[in-house]
Design a protein around this motif. Sequence first.
Motif, PDB file in Angstrom:
ATOM      1  N   GLY A 104       0.835  -1.208   0.000  1.00 13.92           N
ATOM      2  CA  GLY A 104       0.000   0.000   0.000  1.00 13.92           C
ATOM      3  C   GLY A 104       0.867   1.254   0.000  1.00 13.92           C
ATOM      4  O   GLY A 104       0.601   2.213  -0.737  1.00 13.92           O
TER       5      GLY A 104
ATOM      6  N   LEU B 292       1.197   4.250  -2.903  1.00 15.47           N
ATOM      7  CA  LEU B 292       1.136   5.695  -2.633  1.00 15.47           C
ATOM      8  C   LEU B 292       2.379   6.409  -3.161  1.00 15.47           C
ATOM      9  O   LEU B 292       2.296   7.521  -3.702  1.00 15.47           O
TER      10      LEU B 292
ATOM     11  N   LEU C 162      -6.396   0.435   0.601  1.00 18.23           N
ATOM     12  CA  LEU C 162      -6.521   1.807   0.092  1.00 18.23           C
ATOM     13  C   LEU C 162      -7.962   2.285  -0.118  1.00 18.23           C
ATOM     14  O   LEU C 162      -8.226   3.478   0.064  1.00 18.23           O
TER      15      LEU C 162
ATOM     16  N   MET D 227      -8.062   5.992   1.296  1.00 23.03           N
ATOM     17  CA  MET D 227      -7.932   7.124   0.364  1.00 23.03           C
ATOM     18  C   MET D 227      -8.625   8.403   0.852  1.00 23.03           C
ATOM     19  O   MET D 227      -8.053   9.496   0.734  1.00 23.03           O
TER      20      MET D 227
ATOM     21  N   ILE E 265      -6.344   9.951   3.474  1.00 24.87           N
ATOM     22  CA  ILE E 265      -5.113  10.441   2.848  1.00 24.87           C
ATOM     23  C   ILE E 265      -5.391  11.756   2.125  1.00 24.87           C
ATOM     24  O   ILE E 265      -4.663  12.743   2.262  1.00 24.87           O
TER      25      ILE E 265
ATOM     26  N   THR F 255      -6.248  10.915  -5.178  1.00 22.76           N
ATOM     27  CA  THR F 255      -7.471  10.215  -5.576  1.00 22.76           C
ATOM     28  C   THR F 255      -7.652  10.237  -7.095  1.00 22.76           C
ATOM     29  O   THR F 255      -8.210   9.305  -7.677  1.00 22.76           O
TER      30      THR F 255
ATOM     31  N   TRP G 220      -5.651   7.358  -8.217  1.00 23.22           N
ATOM     32  CA  TRP G 220      -6.310   6.143  -7.710  1.00 23.22           C
ATOM     33  C   TRP G 220      -7.458   5.755  -8.633  1.00 23.22           C
ATOM     34  O   TRP G 220      -7.601   4.607  -9.027  1.00 23.22           O
TER      35      TRP G 220
END
Length: 334
Positions: free
Chosen positions: A205, A209, A234, A238, A241, A259, A262
């Motif tokens: 993870g 990132l 995640l 997310m 974060i 994001t 992501w």
Amino acid sequence: LSGKIALEEHVGNTLFSGVYTPPPVNFTNEPAFDLAIYDADVSSRLNDIDTRVAAMNAANISMSVVIFGAPGIHGIFNTTFATIAATYVNDEAAQTYNHGSHSSRFDFWCSNALQDPISAAAELERCVKHPGGVDSFVGGYTNNGSENSIISLDDPVNDVFLAKVAELDVPIHLHLREAAPNQHRVYQDYSIMAGSPWGFAAEIGAHALRIMMSGVLDTYPNLKIILGHCGEGLPFFMPRIESRLRHAIHSYPAKQNLTYYWNRNFYVTTSGIQSKAVLDLTLASLGEDRVMLSVDYPFEDDVELGTWFDRIEMSVGAKEKIASENARNILKLR
Ligand code: GRE
Ligand code: ZN
């Protein structure tokens, strides 16, 4: 549900039969959960194609995309050996899984020796030309000379490799492995937690990132990065974060908020997760086009996970996407 595809399925090879290194502690004396029995079972099933195909049949899995257990090639310290080994195991995977009576049931991930990113790029190009060679399998980091000398995938030395991945337009399976030994302090006295129950996800993870923060996804916007285990935490993390990084947007090179990457560049498999709540969260985070069924055989059980998936309530369209359609599209399967 018939015709399911699973794509985080692990196999052994003749070069390092000990790819699966059992964890050192035995946490219970219950025979059914005895780690020694589990490890022996996993090791024997890694290389047994007939048992594997029988399990796939019992679970209605028509195709498995196979790869060696972690850490695979990226755990080799010697650069020359790693480079030769990657070519060897890729040819062996093609020979073992794409010839003979079961060849229609398997594709395989190409291993890449990022100890030498230039030759890894050339080997990826060669490997994906094998009929069953799909995509690239790498860890978040690669060893470089010793167990604590590591190079992360977002390091600029790997640019030449990522450029080739982008050019070939093949997904990367960013697969977990145990963190380097000098990063185990937090697991002292509880070494089992450094592995699959927790540490694997924390390790990969964090590397996912790093890739989002590094800017490589600005340079190569079409990279497709696949994480196992419903995204290794995640989907849950997310929002947190994102919220915390609002105050620190200039503290890393990437141009967009995380994001954004992501949702644009990441895909996940369901390997080893049998929780409807986690699957729902993952679908809410990424959408039904980015989630793909996987088991993680032989660490996990085809029938157990396949039956669980078949029984969950979900629209037929979404279920078909997760079960096979997304994998077929994203991995460009035959
Ligand atoms: C995995 O590859 O996902 C894995 C291992 C070892 C234990 C559990 C597990 O490599 O899920
Ligand atoms: Zn796995």
